[in-house]
Write a protein that holds these residues in place. Structure first.
Motif, short mmCIF file in Angstrom:
data_model
loop_
_atom_site.label_atom_id
_atom_site.label_comp_id
_atom_site.label_asym_id
_atom_site.label_seq_id
_atom_site.Cartn_x
_atom_site.Cartn_y
_atom_site.Cartn_z
N UNK A 121 -1.22 2.28 7.09
CA UNK A 121 -2.60 2.08 6.66
C UNK A 121 -3.45 3.36 6.80
N UNK A 122 -2.86 4.40 7.40
CA UNK A 122 -3.55 5.68 7.43
C UNK A 122 -3.99 6.18 8.79
N UNK A 123 -3.70 5.43 9.86
CA UNK A 123 -4.08 5.89 11.21
C UNK A 123 -3.13 6.99 11.68
N UNK A 124 -3.61 7.82 12.58
CA UNK A 124 -2.79 8.83 13.25
C UNK A 124 -2.21 8.14 14.49
N UNK A 125 -0.91 7.85 14.46
CA UNK A 125 -0.30 6.99 15.48
C UNK A 125 0.62 7.78 16.42
N UNK A 147 0.84 -1.20 0.00
CA UNK A 147 0.00 0.00 0.00
C UNK A 147 0.88 1.25 0.00
N UNK A 148 1.93 1.22 0.81
CA UNK A 148 2.88 2.34 0.88
C UNK A 148 3.52 2.58 -0.48
N UNK A 172 7.60 9.82 8.70
CA UNK A 172 6.42 9.19 8.12
C UNK A 172 5.11 9.68 8.76
N UNK A 173 5.24 10.56 9.75
CA UNK A 173 4.05 11.16 10.34
C UNK A 173 3.69 10.65 11.73
N UNK A 174 4.49 9.77 12.30
CA UNK A 174 4.19 9.22 13.61
C UNK A 174 4.66 10.17 14.71
N UNK A 175 3.90 10.24 15.80
CA UNK A 175 4.32 10.99 16.99
C UNK A 175 4.96 10.02 17.97
N UNK A 204 -8.79 -6.47 13.81
CA UNK A 204 -9.55 -5.31 14.32
C UNK A 204 -10.96 -5.27 13.78
N UNK A 205 -11.88 -4.85 14.64
CA UNK A 205 -13.26 -4.69 14.20
C UNK A 205 -13.45 -3.43 13.37
N UNK A 206 -12.51 -2.49 13.53
CA UNK A 206 -12.58 -1.24 12.79
C UNK A 206 -11.18 -0.65 12.69
N UNK A 207 -11.01 0.25 11.74
CA UNK A 207 -9.73 0.93 11.56
C UNK A 207 -9.59 2.03 12.60
N UNK A 208 -8.52 2.05 13.38
CA UNK A 208 -8.33 3.12 14.35
C UNK A 208 -8.20 4.47 13.65
N UNK A 209 -8.81 5.49 14.22
CA UNK A 209 -8.63 6.84 13.69
C UNK A 209 -7.37 7.44 14.28
N UNK A 210 -7.32 7.41 15.62
CA UNK A 210 -6.17 7.94 16.35
C UNK A 210 -5.72 6.86 17.32
N UNK A 211 -4.54 6.32 17.09
CA UNK A 211 -4.07 5.14 17.81
C UNK A 211 -2.92 5.47 18.74
N UNK A 212 -3.00 4.96 19.98
CA UNK A 212 -1.91 5.07 20.95
C UNK A 212 -1.27 3.71 21.11
#
Length: 469
Positions: free
Chosen positions: A194-198, A60-61, A226-229, A168-176
């Motif tokens: 995959x697009x989550x805010x991690x 995907x990347x 890559x956008x990860x915090x 997962x039952x759903x895609x995390x929006x904002x994941x810790x």
């Protein structure tokens, strides 16, 4: 009347089923006891299916970066349900493979939960009721499970362990993600791609803390890019779970506590060995639940052995498999086989691989550990930007680092980060097993063009002889 065997293996993970196969190969009447699925956690819920997930994220990347390769790809989307379905299919295929191997090697399979009546006898409770089986030797390979946060146990809805994160039952929006060891950083990498805010939180002062400090720093930089915090030197103070999400209070290295809202949390703070409530307490010595063994897998009770994630680490599938072979051969030797020559495990020669993006691989001592051990070292560090194949692949971010004993030339450790390094580390692992020095590595011809040439250059660099930097 109890069924009698030469060897019974309790648990069928990569340590257990390999131990059973090796025992059977050596002519021993062998049985395996499994309470859930043949292949254990690694094959069904760990190593293999997670790599299937990560492969999907990697593709995907690359699809999203198609323009960099002179390609046009439009309307690219990730179908999480299909990605998970593929992963589960891979696990199912391999589970069936282990079932075939048990039949092929004439290993009796007892499905159920095994409990020790004594060091050489098990009571197995399963779908068929209760049965008693015994053996001259029993190998404990019960593995481990994810450790929970004491104040916020996993519920599979908002607070996940690795097992929940794989289906997962759903895609995390904002994941810790709590913890930045191999499991934490792999799932952080997957969901980030995959697009989550991690956001990833690590209590120690750097991520992947068992790796060389240079690798940790490079990975931190790449994941941030890559956008990860990433928060290091940070501690989770509080976690409140609701139907809509999770509220977390995180204490930073500056002592300040910040509050933030997340849709989901993955807890990756270590493992708990599966050694309680199976009758082991009086049979073995334990430290924090981990069974204490000698270098061949023997416990304090005659005829009782242990391998894998229920014994001291590193907790890796390939280490468990190696221990399984060693224990099976040591048992065969005790039972009179003069043709086997088991070798004790050398923990310095166990490679480690982490399948985040970029990948990490290492074997032996870090530079810091080598210096702590009293070595005077020579260190080589070669960047992928100097490697033709890496540039052609569009993967110029990474490096290979080698650590040598300056006095003898012994290879003490090797550390890599970048594309396909998990496939390359075995070159150094073989070298360490053969007790190589820099001379053999320098005189080895590496094929061109390959990323593995960076390994050669790193060795040359440690002695001031690098050619392409």
């Amino acid at each position: 009347m109890a069924e009698n065997y030469d060897v019974i293996v309790l648990g069928s993970g990569p340590g257990g089923y390999v131990a059973a196969i090796r025992a059977a190969q050596l002519g021993l009447k062998t049985a395996i006891v499994e309470r859930e699925l043949l292949g254990g956690i690694c094959l069904n819920w760990g190593c293999i299916p997670t790599k299937a997930l990560l492969r999907s994220a990697e593709i995907f990347h690359y699809m999203q970066q198609a323009k960099d390769y002179g390609l046009v790809a439009k309307g690219i989307e990730a179908d999480l349900e299909a990605v998970v379905k593929r992963s589960r299919g891979v696990a199912k295929q391999l589970n069936q493979g282990v079932t075939h191997l048990m039949k092929k090697n004439k290993i009796a399979v007892h499905m159920g939960t095994g409990t020790f009546k004594n060091a050489t006898t098990l009571e197995v409770k399963g779908e068929k009721g209760s049965e008693t089986i015994s053996a001259k030797h029993i190998i404990v390979a019960t593995g481990a499970r994810a450790r929970d946060l004491p104040f916020a146990p996993a519920d599979g809805k908002r607070v996940w362990t690795y097992r929940h994160a794989m289906t997962p039952g759903e895609m995390p929006g904002k994941l810790l993600v709590i913890g930045s060891g191999a499991i934490g950083v792999e799932f952080a990498s997957f969901y980030n791609d995959m697009g989550a805010d991690v956001t990833m939180v690590e209590m120690l002062d750097r991520i992947v803390p068992v790796e060389d400090a240079d690798v940790s720093a490079f990975l931190h930089k790449q994941l941030t890019k890559q956008g990860m915090t990433i928060k290091t030197g940070a501690a989770l103070e509080e976690l409140k779970v609701s139907d809509k999400g999770v509220s977390a209070k995180i204490k930073g290295k500056d002592g300040k506590v910040e509050s933030a809202e997340y849709s989901h949390v993955i807890v990756a703070i270590g493992i708990q060995p599966n050694t309680e409530n199976i009758g082991l307490e009086k049979l073995v010595e334990m430290d924090r639940g981990f069974i204490q063994i000698d270098p061949y897998g023997r416990t304090k009770s005659k005829g009782l052995w242990a391998i894998g994630d229920c014994v001291p680490g590193p907790w890796l599938a390939h280490k468990a498999s190696h221990e399984g072979v060693t224990a099976a051969e040591a048992i065969a030797k005790e039972l009179g086989n003069k043709d086997v020559h088991p070798h004790p495990l050398d923990r310095n020669n166990i490679p480690g691989c982490t399948y985040c993006h970029p990948q990490i691989a290492s074997v032996g001592m870090t530079e810091a550990k080598a210096k702590e051990a009293g070595y005077t070292v020579k260190v080589g560090n070669f960047p992928f930007i100097g490697n033709g194949k890496a540039i052609a692949l569009g993967e110029p971010e990474g490096f290979v680092k080698t650590v040598f004993d300056a006095k003898t030339g012994e290879l003490l450790g090797a550390h890599m980060i970048g594309a396909e390094v998990t496939e390359m580390i075995q070159g150094y692992t073989v070298g360490k097993t053969l007790e190589t020095t820099e001379a053999e590595l320098m005189n080895t011809i590496f094929p061109h063009p390959t990323i593995s040439e960076a390994m050669h250059e790193s060795v040359l660099g440690a002695y001031g002889r690098a050619l392409h930097i």
